[in-house]
Motif scaffolding. Structure first.
Motif, mmCIF file in Angstrom:
data_model
loop_
_atom_site.group_PDB
_atom_site.id
_atom_site.type_symbol
_atom_site.label_atom_id
_atom_site.label_comp_id
_atom_site.label_asym_id
_atom_site.label_seq_id
_atom_site.Cartn_x
_atom_site.Cartn_y
_atom_site.Cartn_z
ATOM 1 N N ALA A 212 34.829 45.347 43.869
ATOM 2 C CA ALA A 212 34.323 44.532 42.641
ATOM 3 C C ALA A 212 33.113 45.488 42.285
ATOM 4 C CB ALA A 212 34.989 43.663 42.696
ATOM 5 N N MET A 213 32.675 44.813 43.026
ATOM 6 C CA MET A 213 30.853 44.590 42.492
ATOM 7 C C MET A 213 30.469 46.373 42.576
ATOM 8 S SD MET A 213 28.673 43.281 46.453
ATOM 9 C CE MET A 213 29.486 41.398 46.107
ATOM 10 N N ILE A 214 31.022 47.197 43.130
ATOM 11 C CA ILE A 214 30.876 48.178 42.191
ATOM 12 C C ILE A 214 31.709 49.000 41.071
ATOM 13 C CG2 ILE A 214 31.881 51.399 43.329
ATOM 14 C CD1 ILE A 214 31.467 50.355 45.985
ATOM 15 N N ALA A 215 32.410 48.608 41.095
ATOM 16 C CA ALA A 215 33.361 48.162 39.752
ATOM 17 C C ALA A 215 32.148 48.073 38.730
ATOM 18 C CB ALA A 215 34.384 48.194 39.133
ATOM 19 N N PHE A 216 31.538 46.910 38.739
ATOM 20 C CA PHE A 216 30.626 46.242 38.355
ATOM 21 C C PHE A 216 29.628 46.556 38.054
ATOM 22 C CE2 PHE A 216 27.629 43.595 37.631
ATOM 23 C CZ PHE A 216 27.532 42.612 36.383
ATOM 24 N N GLU A 217 29.570 47.434 39.186
ATOM 25 C CA GLU A 217 27.814 48.314 38.573
ATOM 26 C C GLU A 217 28.279 49.463 37.744
ATOM 27 O OE1 GLU A 217 25.381 50.964 41.608
ATOM 28 O OE2 GLU A 217 25.042 49.162 41.550
ATOM 29 N N GLU A 218 29.230 50.295 37.604
ATOM 30 C CA GLU A 218 30.377 51.021 37.226
ATOM 31 C C GLU A 218 30.584 50.813 35.427
ATOM 32 O OE1 GLU A 218 32.842 52.999 40.029
ATOM 33 O OE2 GLU A 218 31.065 54.093 40.747
ATOM 34 N N GLU A 219 30.380 49.601 34.977
ATOM 35 C CA GLU A 219 30.751 48.675 33.979
ATOM 36 C C GLU A 219 31.974 49.054 33.843
ATOM 37 O OE1 GLU A 219 28.742 50.258 30.663
ATOM 38 O OE2 GLU A 219 26.466 49.779 31.481
ATOM 39 N N ARG A 220 33.130 48.563 34.515
ATOM 40 C CA ARG A 220 34.418 48.520 34.288
ATOM 41 C C ARG A 220 34.742 47.022 34.637
ATOM 42 N NH1 ARG A 220 36.715 51.230 38.751
ATOM 43 N NH2 ARG A 220 34.374 51.745 39.659
ATOM 44 N N ILE A 221 34.202 46.158 34.277
ATOM 45 C CA ILE A 221 34.389 44.893 34.461
ATOM 46 C C ILE A 221 34.047 44.555 33.078
ATOM 47 C CG2 ILE A 221 34.346 42.883 35.540
ATOM 48 C CD1 ILE A 221 35.073 44.618 38.381
ATOM 49 N N LEU A 222 34.686 43.596 32.700
ATOM 50 C CA LEU A 222 34.140 42.699 31.787
ATOM 51 C C LEU A 222 33.800 41.399 32.170
ATOM 52 C CD1 LEU A 222 36.442 43.242 28.615
ATOM 53 C CD2 LEU A 222 34.182 44.567 29.170
ATOM 54 N N PHE A 223 32.050 40.717 31.528
ATOM 55 C CA PHE A 223 32.185 39.859 32.498
ATOM 56 C C PHE A 223 31.188 38.683 31.675
ATOM 57 C CE2 PHE A 223 29.254 38.033 35.924
ATOM 58 C CZ PHE A 223 30.053 36.720 36.799
ATOM 59 N N PRO A 224 31.744 37.757 30.799
ATOM 60 C CA PRO A 224 31.428 37.238 29.514
ATOM 61 C C PRO A 224 30.241 35.936 30.833
ATOM 62 C CG PRO A 224 33.052 37.117 29.369
ATOM 63 C CD PRO A 224 33.089 37.709 30.505
ATOM 64 N N ASP A 225 29.607 35.061 29.425
ATOM 65 C CA ASP A 225 28.660 34.150 30.149
ATOM 66 C C ASP A 225 29.772 32.978 31.324
ATOM 67 O OD1 ASP A 225 26.626 35.266 30.048
ATOM 68 O OD2 ASP A 225 25.463 34.371 27.646
ATOM 69 N N LYS A 226 29.363 32.240 30.982
ATOM 70 C CA LYS A 226 30.086 31.131 31.894
ATOM 71 C C LYS A 226 29.914 29.993 31.123
ATOM 72 C CE LYS A 226 27.966 28.696 35.403
ATOM 73 N NZ LYS A 226 28.703 29.302 37.309
ATOM 74 N N ILE A 227 30.882 28.990 31.156
ATOM 75 C CA ILE A 227 30.747 27.622 30.562
ATOM 76 C C ILE A 227 30.058 26.850 31.326
ATOM 77 C CG2 ILE A 227 31.371 25.948 28.410
ATOM 78 C CD1 ILE A 227 33.081 28.234 27.007
ATOM 79 N N VAL A 228 28.861 25.675 31.543
ATOM 80 C CA VAL A 228 28.903 24.784 32.047
ATOM 81 C C VAL A 228 28.649 23.450 31.384
ATOM 82 C CG1 VAL A 228 27.894 23.652 34.072
ATOM 83 C CG2 VAL A 228 28.094 26.889 34.025
#
Length: 314
Positions: A35-51
């Motif tokens: 998953a980290m490699i997919a994230f680096e390759e921009e194959r994951i959407l990762f919006p800001d979280k709500i806290v």
């Protein structure tokens, strides 16, 4: 679904997940690295979280953390509560659920207990960091904190460093220390377990790998206890004195940008102008992908800070 307004999805309890084989730390670590490699390759959407923080002093909070895995065509969200005072009342401090939806039509496909995934993700990320940042000949691991995340860290570090021979553990509760030893000893019969009677220094002084996994908001770990060549995995909020980071040769985060908005030791140092992006060697995915090197000297002290990235949970 034609002509019907009823939504169908699978519910998976923690027991169902364990029966399905999800309690497999090596698999969790492999999945997280992918998953980290997919994230680096921009194959994951990762919006800001709500806290939503309900108590600033204890950091009691509920978080909403979304992520989409484009390769898998799945959007997920983790709804997680962290109430650090819960253990005083005999309750776990973290609870979570995960909701997954497919992104062709947007229908939910699964709702599942998320506490197991959260705890395993914490451990898996720490184990991955140990893989790249600790010495291969590490033999002694020391814990300040004896809860579930400490146990998960031990399992993951044993995957990365199977040569560990001794595990020391310290907790403010000696009952928790004994519980840690009683539970983990049978799982790892070749490891010598030492409960140190709430003596934090005895747990980590001279250890090859140091882990703080507590609900404390205090500088429990001292820089003098970290020997040359040691690797430190920081799990909680404010758990170590600033001098620990200042004494380290390399500092790696799961996400430095995310750290700057949190309450970890490095976050506090950043807000006080004591540390900046220039002092951070890498984010962990850069070590996994090979973009940056992990440990490259036997005597360097290495510091890892993880705040938790929900795309790994999903």
């Amino acid at each position: 679904m034609s002509g019907s307004h009823e939504l169908g999805f699978v519910y998976l309890s923690q027991e169902s997940l364990i029966l399905a084989g999800a309690f497999d730390m090596r698999m969790a670590m492999d999945t997280a690295e992918s998953a980290m490699i997919a994230f680096e390759e921009e194959r994951i959407l990762f919006p800001d979280k709500i806290v939503q923080i309900f108590d600033e002093s204890t950091q009691s909070r509920i978080n909403c953390l979304p992520a989409t895995l484009l390769d898998d065509q799945v959007c997920g969200v983790k709804w997680v509560s962290v109430f650090p005072e819960n253990p005083k009342a005999g309750m776990q401090n973290l609870s979570a659920i995960l909701v997954l939806s497919e992104i062709e039509h947007g229908f939910p496909i699964a709702v599942m207990e998320g506490t197991l995934a959260s705890n395993m993700r914490v451990g898996a990320v720490g184990g991955i960091a140990a893989k790249y940042m600790s010495r291969e000949d590490s033999e002694v691991i020391g814990f300040i904190g004896a809860g579930e995340q400490a146990k998960m860290h031990l399992l993951s570090v044993m995957v990365a460093r199977p040569g560990i021979k001794q595990c020391r553990v310290s907790s403010r509760s000696q009952d928790r220390e004994r519980e840690f030893v009683d539970q983990m000893g049978p799982i790892l019969p070749d490891v010598e377990f030492v409960a140190v009677g709430s003596d934090h220094k005895a747990a980590v002084d001279g250890a090859d790998i140091l882990v703080t996994a507590t609900s404390a908001q205090a500088p429990l770990l001292k820089a003098d206890w970290m020997k040359p060549g040691a690797f430190y995995s920081h799990v909680g909020g404010w758990e170590d004195e600033y001098a620990v980071a200042q004494a380290c040769d390399k500092i790696v985060c799961d996400s430095w940008e995310t750290v700057t908005h949190r309450t970890q030791t490095l976050s506090r140092m950043h807000k006080e102008g004591l540390i900046s992006a220039d002092d951070i060697h890498a984010d962990l995915h850069e070590l996994v992908s090979g973009d940056k090197v992990g440990r490259d000297a036997p005597d360097e002290r290495a510091y890892f800070c993880a705040v938790g990235l929900a795309y790994l949970d999903v």
